[in-house]
Motif scaffolding. Structure first.
Motif, PDB file in Angstrom:
ATOM      1  N   LYS A  91       5.613  32.333  46.158  1.00 41.60           N
ATOM      2  CA  LYS A  91       6.283  33.045  47.241  1.00 41.60           C
ATOM      3  C   LYS A  91       6.515  32.094  48.428  1.00 41.60           C
ATOM      4  CE  LYS A  91       6.212  37.297  49.875  1.00 41.60           C
ATOM      5  NZ  LYS A  91       7.044  36.608  50.824  1.00 41.60           N
ATOM      6  N   ARG A 133      10.202  35.419  40.218  1.00 40.92           N
ATOM      7  CA  ARG A 133      10.788  35.554  41.560  1.00 40.92           C
ATOM      8  C   ARG A 133      12.217  36.094  41.542  1.00 40.92           C
ATOM      9  NH1 ARG A 133       6.109  33.998  42.869  1.00 40.92           N
ATOM     10  NH2 ARG A 133       6.155  36.084  43.731  1.00 40.92           N
ATOM     11  N   GLU A 156      13.298  38.562  44.469  1.00 45.08           N
ATOM     12  CA  GLU A 156      13.481  37.938  45.794  1.00 45.08           C
ATOM     13  C   GLU A 156      14.720  37.054  45.822  1.00 45.08           C
ATOM     14  OE1 GLU A 156       9.908  37.685  44.337  1.00 45.08           O
ATOM     15  OE2 GLU A 156       9.086  36.449  45.979  1.00 45.08           O
TER      16      GLU A 156
END
Ligand SMILES: C[S@@+](CC[C@H](N)C(=O)[O-])C[C@H]1O[C@@H](n2cnc3c(N)ncnc32)[C@H](O)[C@@H]1O
Length: 480
Positions: A363, A389, A392
């Motif tokens: 992150k 991920r 995101e």
């Protein structure tokens, strides 16, 4: 491997050839040239075999085979072309504990013979384990063209110098390096070309050099193994794998690639799996430095390219800081290999004039990315380590201006036989990852180029789409 490869020393040993035709003659010739003490059993022999028998004074039993013929023999070749006779010879030999080969009759063999390239004393043997003899012969023909006739001269010269070298260089590692210098240097060219005196002068010079400064210092290579397909290894990577004493390899390097290492090299996995305990980078650096200091030649083998998201830079710095020699051998990075195998050009004159490789491992690293610049159009983005991920990445790119309709492609286990290519639009990215259960290793390509090459790749086939995503934008590609 179905058969154990070996070369037999038949010199002075009693060997039996059953059969009197051309095939039996070929086998008899080979056995005799290797120094066998030969007996032939055949009711009749063809004209050339009869001459061969006369010329070499071979002991010949001019009658049909009997079980008792096996007695006292060490090896048997049966080449009668008659299945019943081949069976009888094989059974009698097996009962007596004698190795038996029936030509082109695998079921009646306790050993098989390879196709050979003879540059005696150098002999190259090729075998398909009886599965495809014609293929083995074709390969042999290729090797024939690669090995000049003078290769035998080089091997003879090495044999002549073997004892002298062993007396003057007393450790095994030093000797191996001496011979590598001979075979990789001008001496071998001289010998192969017939200039044996010059070859010997060069060897004498090398030997003196090795005596004065023994080449026992270690060295390291940071080597890229490419994304998985062994055919994508570079020639240099292969050469290093063939000389290294130790191979420190990542988890992503396949067994097929590791099998190309020198047979007696130590293979040490220092791989890191996502979520599993592993050697820390400092431990790997320390191990690398200590092995090279101990005089080992170390190949640090990494998936893809050693200087792309592989921490090769840190290992290089550790070696340089310890004043140790280190060379970097680039490899094909996942972005280049996977895109090529999916038919996706990373740049394209009409739609993309730059490409960015982006690490999206955690992150934190995703939060630090410059989204405004990544979201600009006319560029291709390749995300590594991004499987977890996707939501995101999708959100950030769209909120910074990249249209939700931008094509994306996810390539899982790229360049490998089970490669999958999943295509769709940026706005579907999170769903695509979930619906197709994408697992590492995978890369994500974002940009107009990701829609290209869908059916261009000969080894790719479409497979079913996934409920919940639009069927016209999703393909999963698989190599057979
Ligand atoms: C630690 S990075 C190593 C990158 C490597 N040094 C290179 O140049 O490709 C590991 C990531 O590379 C990507 N990767 C490596 N091999 C791959 C493959 N065969 N197919 C898809 N992605 C791959 C994946 O994103 C994986 O999570």
């Amino acid at each position: 491997m179905d058969y154990f490869p070996a070369f037999l020393n038949v010199r002075g040993r009693s060997c039996l050839v059953v059969g009197g035709g051309d095939v039996a003659l070929r086998k008899a010739r080979l056995l005799l040239s290797a120094g066998a003490d030969l007996t032939v059993v055949a009711p009749e022999t063809c004209f050339s075999f009869a001459n061969f028998i006369d010329d070499n004074g071979l002991w010949t039993l001019r009658r049909r085979f009997r079980d008792s013929d096996i007695d006292g023999h060490w090896l048997v070749v049966s080449a009668t072309g008659q299945p019943a006779v081949e069976r009888a010879v094989y059974e009698a030999a097996t009962a007596a504990g004698v190795f038996c080969n029936s030509v082109d009759d695998k079921g009646n063999c306790s050993y098989i013979t390879p196709a050979i390239v003879d540059r005696s004393p150098l002999v190259v043997a090729v075998s398909s384990g009886g599965a495809a003899p014609v293929l083995a012969r074709k390969l042999r023909a290729k090797i024939e063209t690669l090995l000049p006739a003078g290769f035998g001269r080089l091997a003879k010269l090495a044999d002549k110098w073997r004892v002298r070298v062993a007396e003057r260089i007393d450790d095994l590692r030093g000797r191996r390096r001496f011979w590598e210098a001979v075979f990789g240097g001008p001496a071998s060219g001289y010998a192969i070309g017939g200039r044996v005196d010059e070859a010997e002068r060069e060897m004498a010079r090398l030997l003196a050099d090795f005596e004065n400064s023994p080449a026992t210092a270690g060295e390291a290579w940071l080597v890229g193994a490419g994304p998985g397909d062994p055919d994508l290894l570079t020639i240099k990577a292969l050469q290093v794998m063939q000389v290294a004493d130790v191979i420190l390899h990542d988890r992503l390097v396949s067994d097929q690639i590791l099998s190309l290492a020198r047979r007696d090299a130590d293979l040490v996995s220092v791989g890191k799996s996502p979520g599993c305990p592993a050697n820390s980078q400092q431990e790997i650096n320390r191990l690398l430095v200590s092995l090279v200091k101990a005089g080992k030649r170390v190949c640090r083998l990494k998936g893809g390219d050693p200087f792309v998201f592989a921490r090769g830079g840190e290992e290089y710095e550790a070696l340089v800081a310890a004043d140790l020699p280190c060379e970097v051998v680039p490899g094909i990075t996942a972005a280049a290999g996977c895109a090529a195998y999916a038919g996706i050009p990373l740049t394209h004159r009409d739609v993309s004039q730059s490409v960015a490789f982006v690490a999206a491992q955690g992150k934190d690293s995703v939060d630090r990315l410059d989204w405004a610049s990544l979201a600009r159009d006319r560029q291709t983005l390749v995300f590594y380590m991004a499987v977890k991920r996707f939501p995101e990445l999708m959100q950030e790119l769209i909120s910074h201006g990249r249209p939700a309709s931008t094509p994306v492609a996810i390539i899982e286990r790229g360049t490998q036989p089970d490669q999958r290519v999943v295509r769709g639009k940026l706005g579907q990215l999170a769903l695509l990852g979930e619906a197709h259960r994408i697992k590492a290793p995978a890369i994500l390509i974002v940009g107009e180029v990701a829609a290209m090459g869908a059916s261009a790749i000969p080894h790719a086939t479409d497979c079913a789409d996934v409920p919940g995503t639009q069927s016209d934008v999703i393909y999963a590609k698989q190599r057979p």
